[in-house]
Scaffold this motif. Structure first.
Motif, PDB file in Angstrom:
ATOM      1  N   LYS A 294       0.841  -1.197   0.000  1.00 18.12           N
ATOM      2  CA  LYS A 294       0.000   0.000   0.000  1.00 18.12           C
ATOM      3  C   LYS A 294       0.880   1.252   0.000  1.00 18.12           C
ATOM      4  CE  LYS A 294      -3.729   0.401   2.469  1.00 18.12           C
ATOM      5  NZ  LYS A 294      -4.719   0.400   3.593  1.00 18.12           N
ATOM      6  N   THR A 295       0.376   2.311  -0.612  1.00 12.64           N
ATOM      7  CA  THR A 295       1.142   3.564  -0.646  1.00 12.64           C
ATOM      8  C   THR A 295       1.066   4.296   0.695  1.00 12.64           C
ATOM      9  OG1 THR A 295      -0.799   4.689  -1.545  1.00 12.64           O
ATOM     10  CG2 THR A 295       0.848   3.922  -3.122  1.00 12.64           C
ATOM     11  N   SER A 296      -0.043   4.109   1.410  1.00 12.98           N
ATOM     12  CA  SER A 296      -0.223   4.757   2.714  1.00 12.98           C
ATOM     13  C   SER A 296      -1.327   4.024   3.461  1.00 12.98           C
ATOM     14  CB  SER A 296      -0.622   6.230   2.531  1.00 12.98           C
ATOM     15  OG  SER A 296      -1.945   6.299   2.009  1.00 12.98           O
ATOM     16  N   PRO A 297      -1.432   4.204   4.772  1.00 13.71           N
ATOM     17  CA  PRO A 297      -2.494   3.536   5.526  1.00 13.71           C
ATOM     18  C   PRO A 297      -3.891   3.866   5.012  1.00 13.71           C
ATOM     19  CG  PRO A 297      -0.878   4.490   7.031  1.00 13.71           C
ATOM     20  CD  PRO A 297      -0.527   4.987   5.663  1.00 13.71           C
ATOM     21  N   SER A 298      -4.066   5.068   4.459  1.00 14.33           N
ATOM     22  CA  SER A 298      -5.404   5.504   4.058  1.00 14.33           C
ATOM     23  C   SER A 298      -5.737   5.215   2.595  1.00 14.33           C
ATOM     24  CB  SER A 298      -5.562   7.003   4.327  1.00 14.33           C
ATOM     25  OG  SER A 298      -4.585   7.730   3.588  1.00 14.33           O
ATOM     26  N   GLU A 299      -4.842   4.563   1.862  1.00 16.92           N
ATOM     27  CA  GLU A 299      -5.118   4.283   0.446  1.00 16.92           C
ATOM     28  C   GLU A 299      -6.421   3.489   0.307  1.00 16.92           C
ATOM     29  OE1 GLU A 299      -3.171   2.330  -3.612  1.00 16.92           O
ATOM     30  OE2 GLU A 299      -2.240   1.912  -1.680  1.00 16.92           O
ATOM     31  N   SER A 300      -7.290   3.944  -0.599  1.00 14.69           N
ATOM     32  CA  SER A 300      -8.597   3.306  -0.788  1.00 14.69           C
ATOM     33  C   SER A 300      -8.463   2.083  -1.679  1.00 14.69           C
ATOM     34  CB  SER A 300      -9.584   4.306  -1.401  1.00 14.69           C
ATOM     35  OG  SER A 300      -9.736   5.416  -0.565  1.00 14.69           O
ATOM     36  N   VAL A 301      -7.998   0.992  -1.098  1.00 12.28           N
ATOM     37  CA  VAL A 301      -7.785  -0.235  -1.859  1.00 12.28           C
ATOM     38  C   VAL A 301      -8.075  -1.426  -0.955  1.00 12.28           C
ATOM     39  CG1 VAL A 301      -5.315  -0.305  -1.264  1.00 12.28           C
ATOM     40  CG2 VAL A 301      -6.111  -1.472  -3.320  1.00 12.28           C
ATOM     41  N   GLY A 302      -8.646  -2.478  -1.527  1.00 12.59           N
ATOM     42  CA  GLY A 302      -8.859  -3.704  -0.770  1.00 12.59           C
ATOM     43  C   GLY A 302      -7.529  -4.395  -0.511  1.00 12.59           C
ATOM     44  N   VAL A 303      -7.437  -5.117   0.598  1.00 10.91           N
ATOM     45  CA  VAL A 303      -6.204  -5.832   0.914  1.00 10.91           C
ATOM     46  C   VAL A 303      -6.486  -7.319   1.085  1.00 10.91           C
ATOM     47  CG1 VAL A 303      -5.029  -3.877   1.988  1.00 10.91           C
ATOM     48  CG2 VAL A 303      -6.447  -5.366   3.408  1.00 10.91           C
ATOM     49  N   VAL A 304      -5.511  -8.128   0.703  1.00 14.81           N
ATOM     50  CA  VAL A 304      -5.613  -9.560   0.943  1.00 14.81           C
ATOM     51  C   VAL A 304      -5.252  -9.787   2.407  1.00 14.81           C
ATOM     52  CG1 VAL A 304      -4.815 -11.854   0.270  1.00 14.81           C
ATOM     53  CG2 VAL A 304      -4.988 -10.041  -1.451  1.00 14.81           C
ATOM     54  N   ALA A 305      -6.153 -10.442   3.119  1.00 11.63           N
ATOM     55  CA  ALA A 305      -5.968 -10.642   4.559  1.00 11.63           C
ATOM     56  C   ALA A 305      -6.694 -11.918   4.962  1.00 11.63           C
ATOM     57  CB  ALA A 305      -6.510  -9.430   5.316  1.00 11.63           C
ATOM     58  N   ARG A 306      -6.863 -12.098   6.268  1.00 10.52           N
ATOM     59  CA  ARG A 306      -7.616 -13.250   6.783  1.00 10.52           C
ATOM     60  C   ARG A 306      -8.906 -12.744   7.415  1.00 10.52           C
ATOM     61  NH1 ARG A 306      -5.751 -18.732   6.301  1.00 10.52           N
ATOM     62  NH2 ARG A 306      -5.873 -19.204   8.502  1.00 10.52           N
ATOM     63  N   ARG A 307      -9.973 -13.415   7.094  1.00  9.08           N
ATOM     64  CA  ARG A 307     -11.260 -13.157   7.745  1.00  9.08           C
ATOM     65  C   ARG A 307     -11.585 -14.433   8.509  1.00  9.08           C
ATOM     66  NH1 ARG A 307     -15.020  -9.260   5.909  1.00  9.08           N
ATOM     67  NH2 ARG A 307     -14.134  -9.260   3.807  1.00  9.08           N
ATOM     68  N   GLY A 308     -11.392 -14.378   9.826  1.00 11.59           N
ATOM     69  CA  GLY A 308     -11.472 -15.620  10.586  1.00 11.59           C
ATOM     70  C   GLY A 308     -10.294 -16.493  10.197  1.00 11.59           C
ATOM     71  N   ASP A 309     -10.573 -17.728   9.803  1.00  7.32           N
ATOM     72  CA  ASP A 309      -9.473 -18.631   9.418  1.00  7.32           C
ATOM     73  C   ASP A 309      -9.367 -18.786   7.908  1.00  7.32           C
ATOM     74  OD1 ASP A 309     -11.784 -20.037   8.981  1.00  7.32           O
ATOM     75  OD2 ASP A 309     -11.127 -21.886   9.975  1.00  7.32           O
ATOM     76  N   LYS A 310      -9.989 -17.870   7.161  1.00  7.22           N
ATOM     77  CA  LYS A 310      -9.983 -18.002   5.699  1.00  7.22           C
ATOM     78  C   LYS A 310      -9.369 -16.768   5.035  1.00  7.22           C
ATOM     79  CE  LYS A 310     -14.123 -20.931   5.650  1.00  7.22           C
ATOM     80  NZ  LYS A 310     -13.392 -22.172   5.390  1.00  7.22           N
ATOM     81  N   PHE A 311      -8.725 -17.012   3.893  1.00  4.78           N
ATOM     82  CA  PHE A 311      -8.171 -15.904   3.110  1.00  4.78           C
ATOM     83  C   PHE A 311      -9.307 -15.149   2.437  1.00  4.78           C
ATOM     84  CE2 PHE A 311      -4.631 -18.871   3.403  1.00  4.78           C
ATOM     85  CZ  PHE A 311      -3.603 -18.014   3.776  1.00  4.78           C
ATOM     86  N   SER A 312      -9.114 -13.845   2.298  1.00  9.37           N
ATOM     87  CA  SER A 312     -10.175 -13.027   1.745  1.00  9.37           C
ATOM     88  C   SER A 312      -9.598 -11.694   1.284  1.00  9.37           C
ATOM     89  CB  SER A 312     -11.238 -12.772   2.824  1.00  9.37           C
ATOM     90  OG  SER A 312     -12.310 -12.028   2.313  1.00  9.37           O
ATOM     91  N   VAL A 313     -10.340 -10.990   0.442  1.00  7.55           N
ATOM     92  CA  VAL A 313     -10.008  -9.594   0.168  1.00  7.55           C
ATOM     93  C   VAL A 313     -10.928  -8.750   1.032  1.00  7.55           C
ATOM     94  CG1 VAL A 313     -10.082  -7.727  -1.530  1.00  7.55           C
ATOM     95  CG2 VAL A 313      -9.106  -9.935  -2.151  1.00  7.55           C
ATOM     96  N   VAL A 314     -10.336  -7.919   1.852  1.00  8.56           N
ATOM     97  CA  VAL A 314     -11.079  -7.075   2.779  1.00  8.56           C
ATOM     98  C   VAL A 314     -11.086  -5.656   2.224  1.00  8.56           C
ATOM     99  CG1 VAL A 314     -11.190  -6.203   5.141  1.00  8.56           C
ATOM    100  CG2 VAL A 314     -10.386  -8.541   4.713  1.00  8.56           C
ATOM    101  N   GLU A 315     -12.266  -5.113   2.015  1.00  9.31           N
ATOM    102  CA  GLU A 315     -12.368  -3.766   1.453  1.00  9.31           C
ATOM    103  C   GLU A 315     -11.872  -2.730   2.472  1.00  9.31           C
ATOM    104  OE1 GLU A 315     -12.831  -3.274  -1.532  1.00  9.31           O
ATOM    105  OE2 GLU A 315     -13.841  -5.060  -2.262  1.00  9.31           O
TER     106      GLU A 315
END
Length: 495
Positions: A294-315
């Motif tokens: 990411k360019t900065s903490p506030s960049e308006s972009v979804g990130v690949v992360a974990r939602r519970g125990d599953k991979f997901s794109v979090v808006e």
């Protein structure tokens, strides 16, 4: 064509027989076209998708609903070529070897029009203002051609023997123009047999209570089913005249085991990137995502992360300010740093498996102003506020169902410069795309030992170099003139 009574009974059983309100008044041609459209719609599936989407939305908006915790990617799930390039050559070798064996295909998501760019043409036809005036489609085609040549040379294969089939997913509004553009440009030097143009699906537009809407008295209002519609589209017949052939059957018949998928609007995309492919093959991933920091903490972009125990794109709207600013104490990098750029890897086996869990995926609801027909008067309604919904799936909705998921972080300035906005906007527009691509070509020349004068802009055809290779002859040379070259020898004219 099925008897009209049979079709009507099917729609009646599904609670959608209001669509026949104007049927008695239609001409024979209108009736025939309408019946063909109704036949092509799986009305029971539409009802199931609507119910699932509404149910999912109701669940997450319930005040008592407890969402799965959002957590950063585990350390072992993500590797980087930005901070740790040591494995890059090993992965490139593994990927290039798979390409040389004919095991790699490419899937391009190219359904969008250049509306925001002031063009009604498919976005891939757009010229970002390079000296060569090549379109995005041409750049990507020539990268495929160059990579085929690199694989042949590296593994001593006969010229023309390495093939990377290119599957180009269009939408209803862009398919014909895309096919014409490719034909007029002779498929940019690729064999037409290896460029398969197909179409993403559509779903009917629905009223807020799930009734299918009419666009005209004889036509159902439809909308594309989102970029996640690519999964169903790979199963659909490529041609009405040959219903046995689909993208999936074509992949199988060619022996393609691995697929690289990406969006058309990124001028820096490394099509069939051997490094990404090799990384995924080495990790034995069945699905993977390429990301950039990411360019900065506030960049308006979804990130690949974990939602519970599953991979997901979090808006970005789902992450709190505190989470967005959280940093890894060991590296100092943002904890939620993996910006999603719609650049994915799949095994062909995984693409085939999506059908088995697709019914568990909830489509997303987009409430829109949808022109429609008043069922009582037949007059056209042009609403001033949202009156209906379009249902869409996102390409990353399958991530939670992946058994072996992997993430590769790459450098933004080398691989991501999206084209989203109108000329002159200043971000993600044609000017920034042009700037980023020409800056990369300058780096290619300088890394090879060349010297490029201040203000000099040199465009290197993808047929000359895919990622900076093949430029040994520029070592020690100083370039003082701007221009574009289609082969290495032409560079001497720019000294």
């Amino acid at each position: 064509m099925a008897a009209i009574d049979t079709i009507r009974k099917r729609y009646q059983a599904a609670g959608q027989d209001h669509l026949f309100a104007f049927f008695p008044k239609l001409s024979d041609d209108e009736r025939n076209a309408f019946i063909r459209q109704l036949e092509s719609i799986d009305v029971d599936r539409v009802n199931k998708i609507y119910n699932k989407a509404v149910e999912a939305e109701k669940k997450i908006t319930d005040p008592k609903y407890v969402a799965d915790p959002i957590e950063p990617l585990p350390v072992d799930a993500c590797e980087s070529v930005v901070n740790n390039p040591s494995n890059e050559s090993k992965w490139r070798g593994a990927g290039l070897e798979a390409i040389a064996r004919g095991e790699v295909g490419v899937l391009l998501m190219a359904g969008g029009q250049g509306t925001r760019l002031g063009s009604s043409a498919p976005k891939g036809c757009y010229d970002i203002g390079l000296p060569s005036h090549k379109s995005l489609f041409q750049y990507q085609a020539e990268r495929i051609a160059r990579l085929q040549t690199v694989a042949e040379t590296t593994y001593d294969k006969p010229k023309g023997s390495v093939i990377i089939p290119w599957y180009v997913m269009t939408s209803g509004p862009t398919r014909k123009e895309t096919e014409t553009f490719f034909a007029n440009h002779k498929h940019f030097g690729l064999n037409p047999k290896n460029v398969i143009i197909f179409e993403q699906g559509t779903l009917p537009c629905l009223t807020m209570d799930g009734k299918i809407m009419l666009e005209t008295p004889s036509r159902v209002a439809v909308a594309p089913d989102g970029n996640g519609g690519l999964y169903a589209a790979t199963r659909s017949p490529l041609s009405p005249s040959d219903r046995s052939r689909s993208v999936l059957t074509d992949l199988s018949s060619r022996g393609v085991l691995y697929v690289h998928a990406y969006c058309v609007d990124n001028c820096l995309v490394k099509v069939a990137d051997p490094v990404f492919l090799g990384y995924c093959i080495t990790k034995q991933a069945d699905c993977a995502a390429k990301v950039v920091p990411k360019t900065s903490p506030s960049e308006s972009v979804g990130v690949v992360a974990r939602r519970g125990d599953k991979f997901s794109v979090v808006e970005y709207s789902e992450i709190t300010k505190e989470q967005a600013e959280l940093r890894n104490p060991n590296t100092g990098e943002l904890s939620f740093n993996a910006a999603n750029i719609a650049n994915h890897f799949y095994t062909t086996a995984f693409l085939r498996s999506v059908e088995s869990f697709e019914s568990e995926l909830a489509f997303h609801i987009a409430r829109k102003k949808i022109p429609t027909i008043d069922l009582e008067t037949g007059t056209v309604i042009k609403p001033s506020k949202p009156n209906g919904m379009k249902l869409e799936m996102f390409v990353f909705d399958v991530f939670p169902f992946t058994k072996r998921f992997a993430v590769l972080e790459v450098a933004r300035n080398e691989e991501f410069s999206p084209l989203k906005n109108a000329p002159g906007t200043g971000t993600d527009d044609p000017d920034t795309s042009r700037r980023d691509l020409l800056a990369q070509h300058r780096r290619f020349l300088e890394r090879a030992g060349g010297n490029v004068g201040d203000g000099v802009e040199i465009e290197l055809s993808p047929l000359v170099t895919y990622a900076g290779e093949g430029l040994d002859s520029v070592k020690g040379k100083r370039f003082t003139k701007s221009g574009h070259v289609e082969n290495v020898e032409e560079l001497d004219a720019l000294l």
